[in-house]
Design a protein around this motif. Structure first.
Motif, PDB file in Angstrom:
ATOM      1  N   ILE A  57       0.764  -1.268   0.113  1.00 15.64           N
ATOM      2  CA  ILE A  57       0.032   0.011   0.060  1.00 15.64           C
ATOM      3  C   ILE A  57       0.769   1.310  -0.187  1.00 15.64           C
ATOM      4  O   ILE A  57       1.616   1.571   0.871  1.00 15.64           O
ATOM      5  CB  ILE A  57      -0.793  -0.038   1.429  1.00 15.64           C
ATOM      6  CG1 ILE A  57      -1.801  -1.280   1.395  1.00 15.64           C
ATOM      7  CG2 ILE A  57      -1.879   1.063   1.290  1.00 15.64           C
ATOM      8  CD1 ILE A  57      -2.819  -1.252   0.052  1.00 15.64           C
ATOM      9  N   THR A  58       0.696   2.111  -0.831  1.00 17.82           N
ATOM     10  CA  THR A  58       1.128   3.284  -0.971  1.00 17.82           C
ATOM     11  C   THR A  58       0.571   4.582  -0.551  1.00 17.82           C
ATOM     12  O   THR A  58      -0.641   4.616  -0.219  1.00 17.82           O
ATOM     13  CB  THR A  58       1.723   3.638  -2.537  1.00 17.82           C
ATOM     14  OG1 THR A  58       0.524   4.104  -3.174  1.00 17.82           O
ATOM     15  CG2 THR A  58       2.432   2.373  -3.031  1.00 17.82           C
ATOM     16  N   ASP A  59       1.207   5.635  -0.343  1.00 20.48           N
ATOM     17  CA  ASP A  59       0.585   6.991   0.126  1.00 20.48           C
ATOM     18  C   ASP A  59      -0.450   7.270  -0.903  1.00 20.48           C
ATOM     19  O   ASP A  59      -1.599   7.909  -0.281  1.00 20.48           O
ATOM     20  CB  ASP A  59       1.531   8.090   0.042  1.00 20.48           C
ATOM     21  CG  ASP A  59       2.724   8.057   1.040  1.00 20.48           C
ATOM     22  OD1 ASP A  59       2.415   7.270   2.261  1.00 20.48           O
ATOM     23  OD2 ASP A  59       3.663   8.698   0.889  1.00 20.48           O
ATOM     24  N   GLY A  60      -0.361   7.173  -2.122  1.00 19.64           N
ATOM     25  CA  GLY A  60      -1.423   7.384  -3.119  1.00 19.64           C
ATOM     26  C   GLY A  60      -2.793   6.601  -2.999  1.00 19.64           C
ATOM     27  O   GLY A  60      -3.717   7.354  -2.868  1.00 19.64           O
ATOM     28  N   GLY A  61      -2.440   5.324  -2.793  1.00 16.91           N
ATOM     29  CA  GLY A  61      -3.550   4.508  -2.633  1.00 16.91           C
ATOM     30  C   GLY A  61      -4.419   4.799  -1.233  1.00 16.91           C
ATOM     31  O   GLY A  61      -5.698   4.725  -1.143  1.00 16.91           O
ATOM     32  N   LEU A  62      -3.918   5.119  -0.209  1.00 20.89           N
ATOM     33  CA  LEU A  62      -4.372   5.424   1.025  1.00 20.89           C
ATOM     34  C   LEU A  62      -5.157   6.849   1.015  1.00 20.89           C
ATOM     35  O   LEU A  62      -6.281   6.778   1.534  1.00 20.89           O
ATOM     36  CB  LEU A  62      -3.295   5.609   2.260  1.00 20.89           C
ATOM     37  CG  LEU A  62      -3.719   6.310   3.579  1.00 20.89           C
ATOM     38  CD1 LEU A  62      -4.601   4.897   4.296  1.00 20.89           C
ATOM     39  CD2 LEU A  62      -2.488   6.067   4.706  1.00 20.89           C
ATOM     40  N   GLN A  63      -4.461   7.674   0.358  1.00 17.40           N
ATOM     41  CA  GLN A  63      -5.062   8.970   0.063  1.00 17.40           C
ATOM     42  C   GLN A  63      -6.333   8.923  -0.791  1.00 17.40           C
ATOM     43  O   GLN A  63      -7.314   9.439  -0.305  1.00 17.40           O
ATOM     44  CB  GLN A  63      -4.036   9.891  -0.441  1.00 17.40           C
ATOM     45  CG  GLN A  63      -4.648  11.339  -0.785  1.00 17.40           C
ATOM     46  CD  GLN A  63      -4.668  12.118   0.716  1.00 17.40           C
ATOM     47  OE1 GLN A  63      -4.078  11.804   1.540  1.00 17.40           O
ATOM     48  NE2 GLN A  63      -5.631  13.114   0.793  1.00 17.40           N
ATOM     49  N   THR A  64      -6.368   8.115  -1.489  1.00 17.58           N
ATOM     50  CA  THR A  64      -7.587   7.794  -2.261  1.00 17.58           C
ATOM     51  C   THR A  64      -8.600   7.170  -1.515  1.00 17.58           C
ATOM     52  O   THR A  64      -9.824   7.705  -1.617  1.00 17.58           O
ATOM     53  CB  THR A  64      -7.182   6.907  -3.753  1.00 17.58           C
ATOM     54  OG1 THR A  64      -6.164   7.410  -4.629  1.00 17.58           O
ATOM     55  CG2 THR A  64      -8.725   6.765  -4.628  1.00 17.58           C
ATOM     56  N   VAL A  65      -8.331   6.329  -0.745  1.00 13.03           N
ATOM     57  CA  VAL A  65      -9.379   5.600   0.228  1.00 13.03           C
ATOM     58  C   VAL A  65      -9.947   6.771   0.873  1.00 13.03           C
ATOM     59  O   VAL A  65     -11.057   6.779   1.203  1.00 13.03           O
ATOM     60  CB  VAL A  65      -8.603   4.537   0.746  1.00 13.03           C
ATOM     61  CG1 VAL A  65      -9.752   3.843   1.729  1.00 13.03           C
ATOM     62  CG2 VAL A  65      -8.403   3.233  -0.240  1.00 13.03           C
ATOM     63  N   ILE A  66      -8.910   7.287   1.743  1.00 12.51           N
ATOM     64  CA  ILE A  66      -9.421   8.518   2.763  1.00 12.51           C
ATOM     65  C   ILE A  66     -10.302   9.452   1.957  1.00 12.51           C
ATOM     66  O   ILE A  66     -11.507   9.832   2.597  1.00 12.51           O
ATOM     67  CB  ILE A  66      -8.023   9.331   3.289  1.00 12.51           C
ATOM     68  CG1 ILE A  66      -7.406   8.083   4.074  1.00 12.51           C
ATOM     69  CG2 ILE A  66      -8.630  10.283   4.136  1.00 12.51           C
ATOM     70  CD1 ILE A  66      -8.090   7.571   5.142  1.00 12.51           C
ATOM     71  N   GLU A  67      -9.916  10.015   0.711  1.00 13.60           N
ATOM     72  CA  GLU A  67     -10.810  11.059   0.150  1.00 13.60           C
ATOM     73  C   GLU A  67     -12.068  10.393  -0.163  1.00 13.60           C
ATOM     74  O   GLU A  67     -13.149  11.222  -0.207  1.00 13.60           O
ATOM     75  CB  GLU A  67     -10.107  11.327  -1.029  1.00 13.60           C
ATOM     76  CG  GLU A  67      -9.019  12.079  -0.847  1.00 13.60           C
ATOM     77  CD  GLU A  67      -8.250  12.488  -2.189  1.00 13.60           C
ATOM     78  OE1 GLU A  67      -8.636  12.154  -3.312  1.00 13.60           O
ATOM     79  OE2 GLU A  67      -7.255  13.256  -2.212  1.00 13.60           O
ATOM     80  N   ARG A  68     -12.276   9.211  -0.307  1.00 19.31           N
ATOM     81  CA  ARG A  68     -13.440   8.477  -0.742  1.00 19.31           C
ATOM     82  C   ARG A  68     -14.466   8.081   0.488  1.00 19.31           C
ATOM     83  O   ARG A  68     -15.631   7.963   0.312  1.00 19.31           O
ATOM     84  CB  ARG A  68     -13.211   7.550  -1.705  1.00 19.31           C
ATOM     85  CG  ARG A  68     -12.778   7.838  -3.116  1.00 19.31           C
ATOM     86  CD  ARG A  68     -12.801   6.705  -3.949  1.00 19.31           C
ATOM     87  NE  ARG A  68     -11.975   7.030  -5.133  1.00 19.31           N
ATOM     88  CZ  ARG A  68     -11.676   6.179  -6.243  1.00 19.31           C
ATOM     89  NH1 ARG A  68     -12.135   4.817  -5.936  1.00 19.31           N
ATOM     90  NH2 ARG A  68     -11.197   6.732  -7.287  1.00 19.31           N
ATOM     91  N   ASN A  69     -13.883   8.215   1.824  1.00 16.57           N
ATOM     92  CA  ASN A  69     -14.329   7.714   2.831  1.00 16.57           C
ATOM     93  C   ASN A  69     -14.100   8.644   3.929  1.00 16.57           C
ATOM     94  O   ASN A  69     -13.363   8.383   5.039  1.00 16.57           O
ATOM     95  CB  ASN A  69     -13.903   6.166   3.291  1.00 16.57           C
ATOM     96  CG  ASN A  69     -14.351   5.329   2.247  1.00 16.57           C
ATOM     97  OD1 ASN A  69     -15.453   4.674   2.465  1.00 16.57           O
ATOM     98  ND2 ASN A  69     -13.441   5.074   1.284  1.00 16.57           N
ATOM     99  N   PRO A  70     -14.872   9.762   4.139  1.00 19.26           N
ATOM    100  CA  PRO A  70     -14.222  10.678   4.999  1.00 19.26           C
ATOM    101  C   PRO A  70     -14.750  10.566   6.401  1.00 19.26           C
ATOM    102  O   PRO A  70     -14.676  11.217   7.475  1.00 19.26           O
ATOM    103  CB  PRO A  70     -15.087  12.114   4.501  1.00 19.26           C
ATOM    104  CG  PRO A  70     -16.275  11.564   3.610  1.00 19.26           C
ATOM    105  CD  PRO A  70     -15.900  10.073   3.119  1.00 19.26           C
ATOM    106  N   LEU A  71     -15.354   9.559   6.613  1.00 22.07           N
ATOM    107  CA  LEU A  71     -16.087   9.084   8.044  1.00 22.07           C
ATOM    108  C   LEU A  71     -15.235   8.280   8.638  1.00 22.07           C
ATOM    109  O   LEU A  71     -15.501   7.707   9.866  1.00 22.07           O
ATOM    110  CB  LEU A  71     -17.575   8.492   7.845  1.00 22.07           C
ATOM    111  CG  LEU A  71     -18.618   9.188   7.109  1.00 22.07           C
ATOM    112  CD1 LEU A  71     -19.922   8.695   6.981  1.00 22.07           C
ATOM    113  CD2 LEU A  71     -18.780  10.533   7.888  1.00 22.07           C
TER     114      LEU A  71
END
Length: 314
Positions: free
Chosen positions: A104-118
């Motif tokens: 898992i990379t920073d980009g992958g984590l950031q994408t998941v976070i942006e799509r799941n703000p809760l």
């Protein structure tokens, strides 16, 4: 004994109510109630069982709100797969636990976070593909949506510095009972401290950001002869038994030697089964490596088994 058939047309009177609960080709309602309690591997297996269960998982977000990825799936988890799995929560993901997911990379984590703000619980221990800056950016993104993390686990991420820890702590909700809490996480024992919002701290001995442990043995020499603070430290500063978490004095390191690379205290060393040839034990974590020849009450370690085969060939 009553006939437990689920065929409505042939159900006995005693089973009439049972037959009404199940439609042919559809999963039983009780099975659907279990889905939110299954692990990720369990959900994947259920989804492959039949079309009805696959559709049930596709249409229900509840089983996907608490996502935890650990062995053996963590070894194969990558950004693309993680994004696909987390999309099943439809942006309502609450817990994201990635344990030792090295791909898992920073980009992958950031994408998941942006799509799941809760998300309010973020666990990424051992995710060596992440950077401290990447984790901080993910946490900051959550805060922009008015969401405050309840807890975060980052042990094992490379190059963690004091300033990183300070920033992350500022974005984590601190409950009143944590202000006077002194973490007593025990090395080698299952589970983390459920009170501390962050799983790492500054080691009082080496001054590095690491997971800090305390000896669980009340008769510990460090506790008896010195201050309690002398017993707290990271695993690099204080050698600890992998079995019980007790402090191991330097003089005991060679005497209580194990077959595996893990450290054992003398008390645990004496209690563990030994190899018939080298008289050394495996710790419980590597006990499956024991080789049990027929007619022997003990076991043979992998290293001695190789030597034995070489002697036979000669």
């Amino acid at each position: 004994m009553p006939n437990l058939s689920f065929d409505v047309d042939h159900a006995s009177p005693e089973d009439e109510n049972i037959g009404e609960l199940t439609v042919p080709g559809q999963p039983h309602e009780a099975l659907l109630l279990v889905l939110p309690y299954l692990s990720l591997s369990g959900l994947i297996a259920v989804g492959e069982a039949c079309t009805s269960l696959r559709d049930a998982l596709r249409d229900d977000v509840l089983p996907w709100l608490e996502l935890v990825v650990d062995d053996p799936l963590s070894r194969r988890m990558c950004d693309e797969i993680l994004i696909e799995i987390t999309s099943k929560a439809n942006g309502k993901l609450r817990t994201l636990g990635l344990f030792n997911c090295t791909k898992i990379t920073d980009g992958g984590l950031q994408t998941v976070i942006e799509r799941n703000p809760l998300i309010n619980k973020l666990y990424v221990p051992g995710c060596t593909g992440l950077t401290p800056e990447g984790v901080i950016n993910a946490v900051k993104t959550l805060s922009t949506h008015g969401n405050i993390l309840q807890s975060i686990k980052i042990n094992g991420i490379y190059n963690l510095q004091k300033q990183h820890l300070q920033v992350l702590r500022s974005y984590v909700r601190v409950k009143p009972k944590t202000l006077e809490h002194k973490c007593s996480t025990h090395f080698g024992l299952e589970g983390d401290c459920n009170i501390c919002p962050v799983d790492v701290e500054i080691c009082p001995k080496c001054n590095e950001v690491r997971k800090v442990f305390i000896c669980p043995i009340e008769t510990c020499v460090r506790k008896r002869d010195r201050r309690l603070s002398e017993c707290r430290g990271c695993s690099s500063c204080i050698p600890r038994c992998i079995q019980c978490g007790a402090c191991v004095e330097p003089d005991d390191l060679e005497e209580a030697e194990a077959i595996c690379a893990d450290i054992l205290c003398m008390r645990c060393w004496l209690q563990l089964p030994k190899c018939d040839f080298c008289n050394k034990p495996y710790c419980k974590q590597h006990a499956e490596r024991r080789l049990n020849p027929s007619g022997s009450r003990g076991f043979v370690c992998e290293l001695c088994a190789v030597y034995e085969e070489d002697d036979i060939d000669v």
